[in-house]
Design a protein around this motif. Sequence first.
Motif, PDB file in Angstrom:
ATOM      1  N   GLU A   1       0.716  -1.249   0.008  1.00  0.00           N
ATOM      2  CA  GLU A   1      -0.191   0.379   0.342  1.00  0.00           C
ATOM      3  C   GLU A   1       1.363   1.420  -0.321  1.00  0.00           C
ATOM      4  O   GLU A   1       0.089   2.199   0.312  1.00  0.00           O
ATOM      5  CB  GLU A   1      -0.983  -0.249   0.841  1.00  0.00           C
ATOM      6  CG  GLU A   1      -1.675  -1.080   1.268  1.00  0.00           C
ATOM      7  CD  GLU A   1      -2.505  -1.105   2.567  1.00  0.00           C
ATOM      8  OE1 GLU A   1      -2.648  -0.081   3.114  1.00  0.00           O
ATOM      9  OE2 GLU A   1      -4.071  -1.623   2.710  1.00  0.00           O
ATOM     10  N   LEU A   2       2.469   1.254   0.154  1.00  0.00           N
ATOM     11  CA  LEU A   2       2.904   2.286   0.236  1.00  0.00           C
ATOM     12  C   LEU A   2       3.213   3.120  -1.320  1.00  0.00           C
ATOM     13  O   LEU A   2       3.127   2.624  -1.642  1.00  0.00           O
ATOM     14  CB  LEU A   2       4.557   2.040   0.874  1.00  0.00           C
ATOM     15  CG  LEU A   2       4.383   0.794   2.343  1.00  0.00           C
ATOM     16  CD1 LEU A   2       5.643   0.682   2.679  1.00  0.00           C
ATOM     17  CD2 LEU A   2       4.217   2.610   3.074  1.00  0.00           C
ATOM     18  N   PRO A   3       2.881   4.193  -0.868  1.00  0.00           N
ATOM     19  CA  PRO A   3       3.081   4.997  -2.268  1.00  0.00           C
ATOM     20  C   PRO A   3       3.956   5.428  -3.423  1.00  0.00           C
ATOM     21  O   PRO A   3       4.295   5.231  -4.546  1.00  0.00           O
ATOM     22  CB  PRO A   3       2.483   6.841  -1.654  1.00  0.00           C
ATOM     23  CG  PRO A   3       3.226   6.813  -0.334  1.00  0.00           C
ATOM     24  CD  PRO A   3       2.888   5.251   0.220  1.00  0.00           C
ATOM     25  N   LEU A   4       5.274   5.108  -2.987  1.00  0.00           N
ATOM     26  CA  LEU A   4       6.647   4.961  -3.663  1.00  0.00           C
ATOM     27  C   LEU A   4       6.877   3.544  -3.602  1.00  0.00           C
ATOM     28  O   LEU A   4       8.384   2.981  -4.050  1.00  0.00           O
ATOM     29  CB  LEU A   4       7.602   5.248  -2.882  1.00  0.00           C
ATOM     30  CG  LEU A   4       6.936   6.768  -2.944  1.00  0.00           C
ATOM     31  CD1 LEU A   4       8.338   8.024  -2.680  1.00  0.00           C
ATOM     32  CD2 LEU A   4       6.459   7.026  -4.185  1.00  0.00           C
ATOM     33  N   GLN A   5       6.702   2.426  -3.251  1.00  0.00           N
ATOM     34  CA  GLN A   5       6.826   0.927  -2.925  1.00  0.00           C
ATOM     35  C   GLN A   5       7.263   0.116  -4.791  1.00  0.00           C
ATOM     36  O   GLN A   5       6.911   0.629  -5.303  1.00  0.00           O
ATOM     37  CB  GLN A   5       5.731  -0.349  -2.503  1.00  0.00           C
ATOM     38  CG  GLN A   5       5.853  -1.606  -2.829  1.00  0.00           C
ATOM     39  CD  GLN A   5       6.861  -1.474  -1.258  1.00  0.00           C
ATOM     40  OE1 GLN A   5       6.613  -0.376  -0.332  1.00  0.00           O
ATOM     41  NE2 GLN A   5       8.104  -2.863  -1.102  1.00  0.00           N
TER      42      GLN A   5
ATOM     43  N   GLY B   1       7.920   3.606   1.063  1.00  0.00           N
ATOM     44  CA  GLY B   1       8.570   2.008   0.478  1.00  0.00           C
ATOM     45  C   GLY B   1       9.445   2.479  -0.678  1.00  0.00           C
ATOM     46  O   GLY B   1       9.590   1.906  -1.305  1.00  0.00           O
ATOM     47  N   GLY B   2       9.911   3.753  -0.514  1.00  0.00           N
ATOM     48  CA  GLY B   2      10.825   4.254  -1.635  1.00  0.00           C
ATOM     49  C   GLY B   2      12.232   4.136  -1.673  1.00  0.00           C
ATOM     50  O   GLY B   2      12.150   2.632  -0.785  1.00  0.00           O
TER      51      GLY B   2
ATOM     52  N   GLN C   1       6.040  15.108  -1.375  1.00  0.00           N
ATOM     53  CA  GLN C   1       4.437  15.294  -2.183  1.00  0.00           C
ATOM     54  C   GLN C   1       4.969  14.915  -4.596  1.00  0.00           C
ATOM     55  O   GLN C   1       4.045  14.511  -4.820  1.00  0.00           O
ATOM     56  CB  GLN C   1       3.795  15.833  -1.939  1.00  0.00           C
ATOM     57  CG  GLN C   1       2.516  16.235  -1.927  1.00  0.00           C
ATOM     58  CD  GLN C   1       1.603  14.898  -1.687  1.00  0.00           C
ATOM     59  OE1 GLN C   1       1.732  14.371  -1.248  1.00  0.00           O
ATOM     60  NE2 GLN C   1       0.399  14.543  -2.765  1.00  0.00           N
ATOM     61  N   ALA C   2       5.006  15.901  -4.396  1.00  0.00           N
ATOM     62  CA  ALA C   2       5.490  15.609  -5.884  1.00  0.00           C
ATOM     63  C   ALA C   2       6.173  14.004  -6.449  1.00  0.00           C
ATOM     64  O   ALA C   2       5.068  13.714  -8.362  1.00  0.00           O
ATOM     65  CB  ALA C   2       6.695  16.936  -6.664  1.00  0.00           C
ATOM     66  N   VAL C   3       6.664  13.520  -5.872  1.00  0.00           N
ATOM     67  CA  VAL C   3       7.885  12.821  -6.257  1.00  0.00           C
ATOM     68  C   VAL C   3       6.036  11.158  -5.783  1.00  0.00           C
ATOM     69  O   VAL C   3       6.042  10.406  -7.318  1.00  0.00           O
ATOM     70  CB  VAL C   3       8.561  11.921  -5.003  1.00  0.00           C
ATOM     71  CG1 VAL C   3       8.791  10.507  -5.392  1.00  0.00           C
ATOM     72  CG2 VAL C   3       9.449  12.742  -5.777  1.00  0.00           C
ATOM     73  N   THR C   4       5.862  11.467  -5.291  1.00  0.00           N
ATOM     74  CA  THR C   4       4.649  10.449  -4.828  1.00  0.00           C
ATOM     75  C   THR C   4       3.471  10.666  -5.569  1.00  0.00           C
ATOM     76  O   THR C   4       2.864   9.664  -6.358  1.00  0.00           O
ATOM     77  CB  THR C   4       3.498  10.769  -3.174  1.00  0.00           C
ATOM     78  OG1 THR C   4       5.290  10.803  -2.216  1.00  0.00           O
ATOM     79  CG2 THR C   4       2.953   9.820  -3.126  1.00  0.00           C
ATOM     80  N   GLU C   5       3.337  11.880  -6.189  1.00  0.00           N
ATOM     81  CA  GLU C   5       2.308  12.160  -7.333  1.00  0.00           C
ATOM     82  C   GLU C   5       2.423  11.648  -8.355  1.00  0.00           C
ATOM     83  O   GLU C   5       1.723  10.523  -9.581  1.00  0.00           O
ATOM     84  CB  GLU C   5       1.735  13.890  -7.284  1.00  0.00           C
ATOM     85  CG  GLU C   5       0.746  13.873  -5.847  1.00  0.00           C
ATOM     86  CD  GLU C   5       0.946  15.734  -6.453  1.00  0.00           C
ATOM     87  OE1 GLU C   5       1.239  16.361  -7.141  1.00  0.00           O
ATOM     88  OE2 GLU C   5       0.358  16.530  -5.689  1.00  0.00           O
ATOM     89  N   ILE C   6       4.064  11.633  -9.125  1.00  0.00           N
ATOM     90  CA  ILE C   6       4.534  10.995 -10.010  1.00  0.00           C
ATOM     91  C   ILE C   6       4.385  10.043  -9.930  1.00  0.00           C
ATOM     92  O   ILE C   6       3.477   8.922 -11.063  1.00  0.00           O
ATOM     93  CB  ILE C   6       6.217  11.181 -10.294  1.00  0.00           C
ATOM     94  CG1 ILE C   6       6.059  12.787 -10.633  1.00  0.00           C
ATOM     95  CG2 ILE C   6       6.996  10.772 -11.541  1.00  0.00           C
ATOM     96  CD1 ILE C   6       8.062  13.137 -10.597  1.00  0.00           C
ATOM     97  N   ALA C   7       4.856   9.145  -8.881  1.00  0.00           N
ATOM     98  CA  ALA C   7       4.730   6.963  -8.167  1.00  0.00           C
ATOM     99  C   ALA C   7       2.990   7.161  -8.789  1.00  0.00           C
ATOM    100  O   ALA C   7       2.984   5.542  -9.492  1.00  0.00           O
ATOM    101  CB  ALA C   7       5.142   7.099  -7.764  1.00  0.00           C
TER     102      ALA C   7
END
Length: 266
Positions: A6-10, A34-35, A257-263
């Motif tokens: 469930e982690l957004p950057l997994q 998760g990145g 937040q920007a990185v999370t949105e890209i992912a």
Amino acid sequence: MTRSEELPLQGKRILITRAEKQSKAFARRLRELGGEPVHFPVIQITRPADEDPLDAALDRLETFDWLVFTSANGVRHFFRRMDERLQDTRVLQTIRTAAVGPKTAEALKERKLHVLITPEQNHAEALAAALAPAVQPGEEILFPRGNLARRAWLEELELLGCRVTDVVAYETRPRTKGADRMVEQLRAGEVDIVTFTSSSTVHNFIQAIQRVEPDWHMLLDGVKTACIGPSTAAALREKGVEPDAVAEPHSLDGLIQAVTEIAGNE
């Protein structure tokens, strides 16, 4: 579905280009989401080669009405030099202080200074706009800056009759160690997102990989890019690369937040 799924950057590998000593908290936050942080610091922060101008300003601190900072690095190196000179920091209590954003303000508060002005937007032009109605003609402003900091925004304050003294408190220098390995990782598709936290990280990153691969643009095929603010984004566009995201607010929290949105959009 497990918590890790469930982690957004997994499963995302995120390249960090900022100075190594400054990237720990950023990398930790990416891992929490998760990145997988990939470190390739392309800048290093050092003391100035010539500290005489800074020392001259410190010798007359009591003459300044305002102390203005546009980075936490400026705060740290300003106080580093004061500490080395065994200078009494109580003189700063009579000087009004302004900071470009929350991280810079936090660094000042750690030094027990009250920050009078912090603009809503985290960039120098917004700071100048916030300062303009607060300053008076004839007031003295001290601006301890990095060697690459832009000075143009200070002209507005000078047009208002202020006397601005800007001195280099720290230097940002290129770092190219590990460029061969970085190019190998990009060629192998081992980087999903590249993050840039200043114009200098853009210039130095491209300079470093270009020395290994002249056709460096192809290394970024399929790689997303995220910039911390508009000036960083402009530097990337000048190199022919359109950023996939620009942080809002212009801070590390905004960049995450920007990185999370890209992912999430992939």
